[in-house]
Design a protein around this motif. Structure first.
Motif, PDB file in Angstrom:
ATOM      1  N   ASP A 273       0.838  -1.197   0.000  1.00 54.55           N
ATOM      2  CA  ASP A 273       0.000   0.000   0.000  1.00 54.55           C
ATOM      3  C   ASP A 273       0.872   1.246   0.000  1.00 54.55           C
ATOM      4  N   MET A 274       0.332   2.350  -0.511  1.00 56.92           N
ATOM      5  CA  MET A 274       1.109   3.576  -0.667  1.00 56.92           C
ATOM      6  C   MET A 274       0.262   4.790  -0.331  1.00 56.92           C
ATOM      7  N   LEU A 275       0.871   5.788   0.301  1.00 54.65           N
ATOM      8  CA  LEU A 275       0.261   7.096   0.523  1.00 54.65           C
ATOM      9  C   LEU A 275       1.196   8.166  -0.017  1.00 54.65           C
ATOM     10  N   VAL A 276       0.648   9.165  -0.682  1.00 57.70           N
ATOM     11  CA  VAL A 276       1.420  10.278  -1.231  1.00 57.70           C
ATOM     12  C   VAL A 276       1.023  11.551  -0.498  1.00 57.70           C
ATOM     13  N   ILE A 277       2.003  12.254   0.035  1.00 58.78           N
ATOM     14  CA  ILE A 277       1.778  13.494   0.778  1.00 58.78           C
ATOM     15  C   ILE A 277       2.475  14.638   0.055  1.00 58.78           C
ATOM     16  N   GLY A 278       1.773  15.784  -0.054  1.00 56.55           N
ATOM     17  CA  GLY A 278       2.391  16.948  -0.659  1.00 56.55           C
ATOM     18  C   GLY A 278       2.025  17.141  -2.106  1.00 56.55           C
ATOM     19  N   THR A 279       1.093  16.323  -2.600  1.00 56.00           N
ATOM     20  CA  THR A 279       0.637  16.509  -3.972  1.00 56.00           C
ATOM     21  C   THR A 279      -0.875  16.656  -3.965  1.00 56.00           C
ATOM     22  N   LYS A 280      -1.609  15.600  -4.200  1.00 57.66           N
ATOM     23  CA  LYS A 280      -3.044  15.706  -4.404  1.00 57.66           C
ATOM     24  C   LYS A 280      -3.792  16.313  -3.214  1.00 57.66           C
ATOM     25  N   ASP A 281      -3.467  15.860  -1.997  1.00 60.53           N
ATOM     26  CA  ASP A 281      -4.301  16.254  -0.872  1.00 60.53           C
ATOM     27  C   ASP A 281      -4.028  17.672  -0.383  1.00 60.53           C
ATOM     28  N   ILE A 282      -2.879  18.267  -0.732  1.00 60.21           N
ATOM     29  CA  ILE A 282      -2.610  19.632  -0.288  1.00 60.21           C
ATOM     30  C   ILE A 282      -1.992  20.463  -1.407  1.00 60.21           C
ATOM     31  N   GLU A 283      -2.341  20.156  -2.642  1.00 62.41           N
ATOM     32  CA  GLU A 283      -1.718  20.837  -3.771  1.00 62.41           C
ATOM     33  C   GLU A 283      -2.053  22.317  -3.796  1.00 62.41           C
TER      34      GLU A 283
END
Length: 297
Positions: A273-283
């Motif tokens: 599983d993967m989570l991306v921070i600093g792009t989609k959720d707070i762009e």
């Protein structure tokens, strides 16, 4: 007999390999031939003796970071500066930023000697970057650093704020207090990325979970800067809910670092599983988010 570092061009004639003890760098510069040659010569000069500089201050570098330091070396002080923002919240030593700081120092020496279009200095996956106007750099994201196979590619453009990339986790070269397979951090510098990756990887965790095997660091490596602190040596079967909980713990840490301006983004991976921070959720908090693309074979 005096130890000499190994310095040579790789077989492709484009990349420079610098190795001395545990430091193992791959460097590639692009620009005019004379400039690239001057940059590689500067990198070789700066690399020679760099490990000895660090070893001379190793005892202090292995101590918990404090507000004040008596460190003398340029790289040692850069290491300390990278971890200092975390010292009041948790135990961390300057060694958490050693790979990124070394990469950053070699990059600095090259840019001081030559005008280049693009440079990367890769220290075992911790990367310092220079991107001239119109240049970009693509980096592959792996599910875990001890296995082959790129699952995504990330493109960094010259007008992005990112100039450092680092990865930490329980499968990496150093011990981890957390259970992340890998945490890749993007930051303004390699030393900052290196320190933050350690912090976020430690935060991906399920404290006290019976499926997680932990051992005192100094039982595995007597001179470890972590002393008797428990480091992760194995992770058994976890439910989807447990994986999500551990990732969210790390993600919340990453969001806080993003809000403080310490990182530009992070990718957290655990058990597929993967989570991306600093792009989609707070762009909306950045003028333009970094782009995650599908990997190309």
């Amino acid at each position: 007999m005096t130890r000499r570092p190994q310095i040579a061009l790789l077989s492709d004639g484009r990349r420079l390999h610098l190795q001395d003890g545990p430091i193992d760098l791959i460097v590639e510069a692009r620009g005019r031939a004379g400039e690239v040659r001057a940059a590689y010569e500067a990198a070789a000069r700066r690399f020679t003796g760099l490990l000895d500089e660090l070893c001379a201050e190793l005892l202090e570098l292995r101590r918990g970071a404090e507000a004040q330091t008596s460190l003398k070396g340029v790289v040692a002080r850069r290491m300390h500066a990278a971890v200092a923002p975390y010292a009041s919240d948790c135990f961390i030593t300057p060694m958490a930023a050693v790979a990124g700081s070394v990469a950053e120092e070699i990059l600095s020496s090259m840019l001081g000697a030559a005008t280049l279009d693009r440079v990367y200095v890769n220290n075992g996956g911790d990367i310092a970057l220079h991107l001239g106007r119109g240049e970009h750099f693509s980096v592959g994201l792996m599910d875990r650093p001890d296995r082959d196979g790129v699952m995504r590619a990330m493109r960094i453009d010259a007008n992005d704020a990112v100039r450092g990339i680092a990865t930490s986790g329980r499968h990496g070269r150093s011990f981890s207090l957390g259970i992340a397979d890998a945490v890749t951090v993007l930051a303004a510098s390699a030393s900052q990325a290196d320190a933050a990756a350690t912090i976020i990887a430690n935060a991906v965790d399920l404290p006290g979970h019976p499926a997680i095997l932990r051992k005192p660091a100094n039982e595995l490596q007597p001179d470890s800067d972590l002393g008797a602190r428990l480091v992760t040596r194995g992770v058994g079967e976890l439910s989807k809910e447990e994986i999500a909980t551990a990732l969210e713990s790390g993600a919340e840490c990453a969001r806080q670092l993003f809000d403080r301006g310490l990182i530009e983004g992070a990718v957290l991976r655990l058990c597929g599983d993967m989570l991306v921070i600093g792009t989609k959720d707070i762009e909306e908090q950045r003028s333009r988010p970094l782009v995650l693309e599908s990997a190309v074979a």
